[in-house]
Design a protein around this motif. Structure first.
Motif: not given
Length: 237
Positions: A117-123
């Motif tokens: 999950d790229g969005d999760f990692t970014h956050k």
């Protein structure tokens, strides 16, 4: 048709975190419709053919969130140029392509989250999201009250000053002691450098919690899926 920034698309495919995806683009490792892309800002859609290092990638339909108890002797990357064992080698039975959220250095053990999950990692990894990370360390000697105060107030290390932290002595022996350290930052080898700065080098280091998620009794080298509540707690940390 929805358009997505290329680095986010790569992260959504479970290839690498958004930050690592930007490095892959800059290195010329990414092609869009047969053309090498090396600049940021390009947007793609599901109809575009995107390749990373020669392999066509597609977004992962199932998002997975894994908690691994990392042993010493593994690097926190998907692949290693020196062919050292990576944390991905420990994920037997995981079909999705996942990547680490943040890093633990080669010798450090303990809690590591991996996902596609790229969005999760970014956050989770963005500097403005200060998620508490707690470590248990065995160090040389026993810190004095003044040293603990310096540690907790902020230390000048290389070209930066550390943010306020916590240090608690758990147990002591003649020449070593076990401490618990909580920090908000995630700079390279930060806990080791902070302990070195107050004159008490780290002999062993283990991350035991990330936000409200704890390692618990998960055996070293083993993994489990994060619960929905754990994922939500990390998102909201």
């Amino acid at each position: 048709m929805e358009m997505t920034r290329l680095q986010k698309y790569i992260a959504d495919c479970g290839v690498a975190s958004r930050r690592k995806a930007e490095e892959l683009i800059q290195q010329g490792s990414v092609k869009v419709n047969g053309i090498v892309v090396s600049e940021m800002g390009i947007k793609v859609s599901s109809s575009d053919r995107v390749e990373v290092n020669g392999s066509v990638i597609k977004p992962e339909s199932k998002k997975v969130y894994i908690l691994l108890n990392k042993p010493s002797g593994y690097v926190t990357t998907v692949k290693d140029q020196f062919r050292r064992p990576t944390v991905i080698d420990l994920l037997k039975g995981v079909d999705e392509r996942v990547f680490p959220v943040g890093r633990l250095d080669y010798e450090t053990t303990g809690l590591l989250v991996l996902t596609n999950d790229g969005d999760f990692t970014h956050k989770m990894t963005h500097p403005r999201h200060e998620i508490e990370k707690t470590y248990q360390a065995t160090i040389a000697g026993t810190p004095t009250k003044d040293e603990i105060h310096s540690f907790e107030s902020g230390l000048e290390i290389e070209d930066y000053v550390t943010s306020p932290a916590k240090l608690k002595i758990i147990s002591t022996k003649e020449r070593t002691c076990v401490i618990e350290v909580t920090i908000h930052e995630g700079r390279n080898r930060q806990v080791r450098k902070m302990c070195e700065a107050i004159g008490h080098p780290v002999l062993a280091l283990k991350r035991i919690s990330l936000g409200k998620v704890t390692l618990g009794n998960l055996p070293e080298g083993s993994w489990r899926e994060l619960t929905r509540d754990e994922v939500n707690s990390l998102r909201n940390s």
